[in-house]
Design a protein around this motif. Structure first.
Motif, PDB file in Angstrom:
ATOM      1  N   ALA A 118     -50.135   8.444  99.973  1.00 42.21           N
ATOM      2  CA  ALA A 118     -48.796   8.987  99.494  1.00 42.21           C
ATOM      3  C   ALA A 118     -48.737   9.924  98.320  1.00 42.21           C
ATOM      4  CB  ALA A 118     -47.760   7.876  99.270  1.00 42.21           C
ATOM      5  N   ARG A 119     -49.785   9.554  97.227  1.00 45.48           N
ATOM      6  CA  ARG A 119     -49.975  10.220  96.186  1.00 45.48           C
ATOM      7  C   ARG A 119     -50.381  11.634  96.505  1.00 45.48           C
ATOM      8  NH1 ARG A 119     -49.233   6.877  92.022  1.00 45.48           N
ATOM      9  NH2 ARG A 119     -49.916   4.767  92.137  1.00 45.48           N
ATOM     10  N   GLU A 120     -51.139  11.726  97.645  1.00 42.63           N
ATOM     11  CA  GLU A 120     -51.868  13.028  98.128  1.00 42.63           C
ATOM     12  C   GLU A 120     -50.450  14.008  98.719  1.00 42.63           C
ATOM     13  OE1 GLU A 120     -54.321  14.044 101.828  1.00 42.63           O
ATOM     14  OE2 GLU A 120     -55.436  13.199 100.329  1.00 42.63           O
ATOM     15  N   LEU A 121     -49.730  13.222  99.354  1.00 37.86           N
ATOM     16  CA  LEU A 121     -48.568  13.879  99.895  1.00 37.86           C
ATOM     17  C   LEU A 121     -47.560  14.512  98.912  1.00 37.86           C
ATOM     18  CD1 LEU A 121     -47.322  12.128 103.133  1.00 37.86           C
ATOM     19  CD2 LEU A 121     -47.632  14.384 102.980  1.00 37.86           C
ATOM     20  N   LEU A 122     -47.388  13.651  97.671  1.00 39.27           N
ATOM     21  CA  LEU A 122     -46.484  14.174  96.668  1.00 39.27           C
ATOM     22  C   LEU A 122     -47.146  15.349  96.001  1.00 39.27           C
ATOM     23  CD1 LEU A 122     -45.574  10.483  95.122  1.00 39.27           C
ATOM     24  CD2 LEU A 122     -44.049  12.203  96.056  1.00 39.27           C
ATOM     25  N   GLU A 123     -48.385  15.134  95.744  1.00 41.52           N
ATOM     26  CA  GLU A 123     -49.130  16.403  95.111  1.00 41.52           C
ATOM     27  C   GLU A 123     -48.834  17.764  95.998  1.00 41.52           C
ATOM     28  OE1 GLU A 123     -52.977  15.231  94.399  1.00 41.52           O
ATOM     29  OE2 GLU A 123     -52.512  13.499  93.010  1.00 41.52           O
ATOM     30  N   ASP A 124     -49.308  17.457  97.334  1.00 40.15           N
ATOM     31  CA  ASP A 124     -49.054  18.583  98.006  1.00 40.15           C
ATOM     32  C   ASP A 124     -47.491  19.311  98.194  1.00 40.15           C
ATOM     33  OD1 ASP A 124     -51.754  18.228  98.661  1.00 40.15           O
ATOM     34  OD2 ASP A 124     -51.389  17.636 100.706  1.00 40.15           O
ATOM     35  N   SER A 125     -46.517  18.384  98.198  1.00 42.18           N
ATOM     36  CA  SER A 125     -45.266  18.715  98.612  1.00 42.18           C
ATOM     37  C   SER A 125     -44.696  19.240  97.143  1.00 42.18           C
ATOM     38  CB  SER A 125     -44.205  17.779  98.802  1.00 42.18           C
ATOM     39  OG  SER A 125     -44.352  16.679  97.887  1.00 42.18           O
ATOM     40  N   SER A 126     -45.431  19.060  95.878  1.00 38.11           N
ATOM     41  CA  SER A 126     -44.833  19.525  95.071  1.00 38.11           C
ATOM     42  C   SER A 126     -45.589  20.578  94.264  1.00 38.11           C
ATOM     43  CB  SER A 126     -44.505  18.583  93.557  1.00 38.11           C
ATOM     44  OG  SER A 126     -45.703  17.731  93.528  1.00 38.11           O
ATOM     45  N   SER A 127     -46.552  20.926  94.991  1.00 40.57           N
ATOM     46  CA  SER A 127     -47.642  22.260  94.436  1.00 40.57           C
ATOM     47  C   SER A 127     -46.802  23.371  93.947  1.00 40.57           C
ATOM     48  CB  SER A 127     -48.740  22.338  95.379  1.00 40.57           C
ATOM     49  OG  SER A 127     -48.169  23.570  96.085  1.00 40.57           O
ATOM     50  N   ALA A 128     -47.245  23.969  92.887  1.00 36.32           N
ATOM     51  CA  ALA A 128     -46.598  25.266  92.449  1.00 36.32           C
ATOM     52  C   ALA A 128     -46.853  26.523  93.251  1.00 36.32           C
ATOM     53  CB  ALA A 128     -47.192  25.483  91.122  1.00 36.32           C
ATOM     54  N   GLU A 279     -43.137  15.481 110.558  1.00 36.56           N
ATOM     55  CA  GLU A 279     -43.988  15.634 109.199  1.00 36.56           C
ATOM     56  C   GLU A 279     -43.019  15.729 108.001  1.00 36.56           C
ATOM     57  OE1 GLU A 279     -47.573  17.289 108.885  1.00 36.56           O
ATOM     58  OE2 GLU A 279     -48.196  16.858 111.037  1.00 36.56           O
ATOM     59  N   GLU A 280     -41.878  16.566 108.319  1.00 32.60           N
ATOM     60  CA  GLU A 280     -41.040  17.040 107.113  1.00 32.60           C
ATOM     61  C   GLU A 280     -40.419  15.720 106.739  1.00 32.60           C
ATOM     62  OE1 GLU A 280     -37.341  19.865 106.408  1.00 32.60           O
ATOM     63  OE2 GLU A 280     -38.659  20.505 108.317  1.00 32.60           O
ATOM     64  N   ASP A 281     -39.893  14.983 107.874  1.00 27.90           N
ATOM     65  CA  ASP A 281     -39.068  13.744 107.540  1.00 27.90           C
ATOM     66  C   ASP A 281     -39.960  12.720 106.667  1.00 27.90           C
ATOM     67  OD1 ASP A 281     -37.070  14.425 108.977  1.00 27.90           O
ATOM     68  OD2 ASP A 281     -37.681  13.502 110.913  1.00 27.90           O
ATOM     69  N   LEU A 282     -41.456  12.691 107.022  1.00 29.24           N
ATOM     70  CA  LEU A 282     -42.211  11.918 106.175  1.00 29.24           C
ATOM     71  C   LEU A 282     -42.172  12.397 104.797  1.00 29.24           C
ATOM     72  CD1 LEU A 282     -44.292   9.722 106.240  1.00 29.24           C
ATOM     73  CD2 LEU A 282     -46.083  11.621 106.739  1.00 29.24           C
ATOM     74  N   GLU A 283     -42.394  13.671 104.736  1.00 30.78           N
ATOM     75  CA  GLU A 283     -42.604  14.156 103.067  1.00 30.78           C
ATOM     76  C   GLU A 283     -41.399  13.797 102.294  1.00 30.78           C
ATOM     77  OE1 GLU A 283     -43.626  18.374 103.404  1.00 30.78           O
ATOM     78  OE2 GLU A 283     -45.507  18.072 104.438  1.00 30.78           O
TER      79      GLU A 283
END
Length: 551
Positions: A118-128, A279-283
Motif C-alpha cells: 500500500a505504501r508503494e501505491l501511495l508513493e506512486d499515486s502522489s509522485s510529483a 486499478e484506478e479504483d484500487l489506487e
C-alpha cells in the motif's frame, strides 16, 4: 494452527484460527466466537489448549454440543483436524491453516489479481512527476477528480465526530465514488482479533463474510492493497468458502496504515455482472484509506481517553459509596480490642466487613464477606449483601439463620454466578464464647496466648449459591490474650514472582510469632510481610482483615 470453519443455519461460512489458549463459542457478543444462531446458548462451548493438544467442552448449554455426531458429556474431548462439531443449528469443521487458508503462489500464466504494498501505491499515486506532466487529457481529468475526492473526504472527516459516525461517513463517501455492492470496515481489537465495525448495506451478512483469514493475512498483516477481479480464478482464495458462499466475485481492499502498524482494513465487493473493480479504483481506495487511517486512530484514542476518565469517575463514586457501607469506626467492647481494614485491588472492593452490637450489647456480630468477581460489579454486590443480611442480624437471629436467610434472598435477586463466601460470628464478650458459621469462606484463625492455634473451617456453602442452603453453627472460645483473625483470600492467595502463594501456613506462623501485638500492629505486620513476599508483584484480589483480641 487449528482453524474452526463455522457454518451457520443460513449457510454462511466463517473461519476462526485458534490463536488463544481458550476460546468461548456462543451467541453472546462477549463470546470469543460469536455465532448468530438462536439455538445456541450465550456461552455454549469452549475450545482450549491443554497437554499439547486442543480440547472442547460444553459449558452447560441448553441444546448440548455434538462431537462427530455424539453428544458431549460433562468432560472435555480432544479434537483433531477433520472432526465435526455440532452446536445448535450450526456446525463447525476442525481443520488447519494449511488446509483452509493455504496461500499458493500464482501460476506462471496471467493473473486476474493485483497485490501491491500500500505504501508503494501511495508513493506512486502522489509522485510529483505524474502530477506535473500528465501524459494526456484523460489522465489529467482522472488525477483532478481524485484530488477533489480526497479533498472532499478530508473536509468531511475534519469535524468533531464519534467513531461509529466516522466509519459510517467513510463508507458513505466510498460508496458514492466507487459504487460497490457491499463494503465493510474491520478494525483490530486489543486482543488481536478483528471486528466488523461498519458495513454497507447495514445488516448485510455478505459484508461480514468479507473478513476472510486469507484477506487479513494479505491486506492487514502484509500491508498490501488487493484487487481481485475474479475470486474463483485466484488461487489465493480458492478455498475461501465464505467469499464464494456469498456470491462475491470481484473485490478491492486497502489497509489502514499507521507509521509502524496496520490497525484494520476496508473491503469492497461486487458480483461480476454488476461491477468489476479496476486499478484506478484500487489506487483511489488506498488513498482514501490513508486519509482515514490517522483520523480513525485519533478518534479511537480520544474515545478511549473519555471512557477511561468516565470509568475513573465511576470507580471513585463506587468507592465512596462502598466506604460509606464499611464502618467508619468499630464499636468499643469492654475487655476487647478490634481492628479492621480493606485494601481494594481495582479501586473498589468485593470484600466488606461489619461489627454490630445487639441485644443490649450482650452480643457482638462479626461479619466478613468476599463476593464473587472483582471491580464495580463486585462492589455493587457487596452493597446488596450488606442490606440483605442487616434485617436478619437486627432481629437477633442466630448465625445459622442469618446465613440461610441471606443466602435465599441473594439467590432470588442475583444471577447464579453471583454469590459470596462469608464468615459470621456471634461473640459473647463476658464469657468469650464465639458461635460462628463459615459459609464457604477461608477458615478463621484463633491464635492462643500460649502459642497454640485453631482453624475455624467451613460449616456450609457460600451464600447465594443454592436456592435453599442449610448451615450449621460451631463454637469456640477466646481466653484473655487470645486473638481471632478473619481475612479474605486476597491475603493467602497473593503470589510472588514465581507464582507461589502466600498461604495459610505462612499467615499462621506470622500471627503466632506476633501474638502479643495489638490488632492494629498485627495487621501492619501481616501487610509488611505480605509486601515483602510479593516483592512488587501486583495483588490480584482485594485484601481485608478483621482482628479481635481479648485483653
Amino acid at each position: 494452527m487449528l482453524v474452526l470453519e463455522v457454518r451457520t443455519p443460513g449457510g454462511s461460512i466463517r473461519e476462526f484460527p485458534l490463536q488463544r489458549e481458550s476460546t468461548v463459542i456462543g451467541r453472546s457478543s462477549r463470546a470469543d466466537v460469536t455465532i448468530l444462531d438462536r439455538s445456541l446458548s450465550r456461552h455454549h462451548a469452549r475450545v482450549f489448549k491443554q497437554d499439547g493438544g486442543w480440547w472442547i467442552e460444553d459449558l452447560g448449554s441448553r441444546n448440548g454440543t455434538l462431537y462427530n455426531g455424539q453428544r458431549l458429556g460433562s468432560g472435555a474431548v480432544r479434537i483433531q483436524p477433520g472432526d465435526i462439531l455440532g452446536l445448535g443449528g450450526s456446525s463447525i469443521k476442525v481443520t488447519t491453516v494449511e488446509a483452509a487458508f493455504e496461500v499458493k503462489k500464482p501460476s506462471s500464466g496471467t493473473t486476474n489479481s493485483l497485490f501491491r504494498p500500500a505504501r508503494e501505491l501511495l508513493e506512486d499515486s502522489s509522485s510529483a512527476q505524474r502530477l506535473a506532466a500528465p501524459s494526456d487529457e484523460a489522465t489529467l481529468r482522472r488525477l483532478t477528480h481524485r484530488l477533489a475526492v480526497l479533498n472532499d473526504v478530508q473536509q468531511a472527516l475534519a469535524r468533531p465526530i464519534e467513531l461509529d459516525e466516522l466509519l459510517s461517513l467513510i463508507l458513505d463517501r466510498v460508496f458514492e465514488h466507487l459504487r460497490p455492492e457491499e463494503g465493510a470496515i474491520f478494525l483490530r481489537e486489543k486482543d488481536g482479533s478483528f471486528r466488523c465495525a461498519a458495513r454497507r448495506p447495514a445488516g448485510s451478512e455478505e459484508a461480514e463474510q468479507l473478513c476472510s483469514y486469507n484477506l487479513i493475512q494479505q491486506v492487514v498483516e502484509g500491508a498490501q492493497a488487493a484487487l481481485v477481479l475474479d475470486v474463483e480464478e485466484d488461487e489465493r482464495f480458492a478455498r475461501a468458502e465464505s467469499l464464494a458462499a456469498a456470491g462475491i466475485r470481484s473485490l478491492v481492499a486497502a489497509p489502514f496504515l499507521e507509521a509502524d502498524d496496520t490497525h484494520g482494513m476496508i473491503v469492497l465487493s461486487s458480483r461480476l455482472h454488476t461491477r468489476q473493480f479496476t486499478e484506478e479504483d484500487l489506487e483511489l481506495l488506498v488513498s482514501l484509506a490513508s486519509v482515514a487511517a490517522m483520523r480513525i486512530r485519533n478518534v479511537r484514542l480520544t474515545e478511549e481517553a473519555i471512557l477511561s476518565r468516565r470509568l475513573e469517575r465511576d470507580v471513585a463514586l463506587a468507592r465512596r459509596i462502598q466506604v460509606a457501607i464499611l464502618p467508619d469506626h468499630l464499636p468499643g467492647i469492654d475487655g476487647y480490642e478490634l481492628h479492621a481494614g480493606n485494601v481494594p485491588s481495582r479501586g473498589v472492593s468485593g470484600d466488606f466487613y461489619k461489627v454490630v452490637r445487639r441485644i443490649e450489647d450482650r452480643e457482638v456480630i462479626l461479619l466478613l464477606a468476599d463476593v464473587s468477581g472483582k471491580g464495580i460489579g463486585a462492589a455493587l454486590l457487596t452493597g446488596s449483601l450488606e442490606a440483605l443480611s442487616a434485617g436478619a442480624i437486627a432481629t437477633g437471629a442466630p448465625p445459622e439463620e442469618v446465613c440461610a436467610t441471606t443466602s435465599r434472598l441473594l439467590y432470588e435477586r442475583t444471577p447464579p454466578e453471583k454469590y459470596s463466601t462469608l464468615f459470621l460470628a456471634e461473640l459473647h464478650p463476658t464469657e468469650g464464647r464465639v458461635i460462628y458459621c463459615n459459609a464457604g469462606h477461608n477458615p478463621g484463625l484463633v491464635v492462643r496466648r500460649d502459642g497454640g492455634a485453631r482453624w475455624l473451617a467451613s460449616t456450609g456453602p457460600p451464600v447465594g449459591l443454592l436456592p435453599e442452603a442449610t448451615y450449621e453453627a460451631a463454637t469456640t472460645g477466646l481466653e484473655p490474650g487470645d486473638t481471632l483473625v478473619l481475612y479474605t483470600d486476597g491475603i493467602t492467595e497473593a503470589e510472588n514472582h514465581d507464582g507461589e502463594e502466600y498461604g495459610v501456613e505462612r499467615l499462621e506462623a506470622l500471627c503466632l510469632g506476633h501474638r502479643e501485638l495489638p490488632p492494629r500492629e498485627l495487621a501492619g505486620a501481616i501487610e509488611k510481610d505480605l509486601s515483602a513476599f510479593a516483592a512488587g508483584t501486583p495483588f490480584a484480589d482485594d485484601r481485608t482483615l478483621l482482628i479481635v483480641r481479648r485483653l
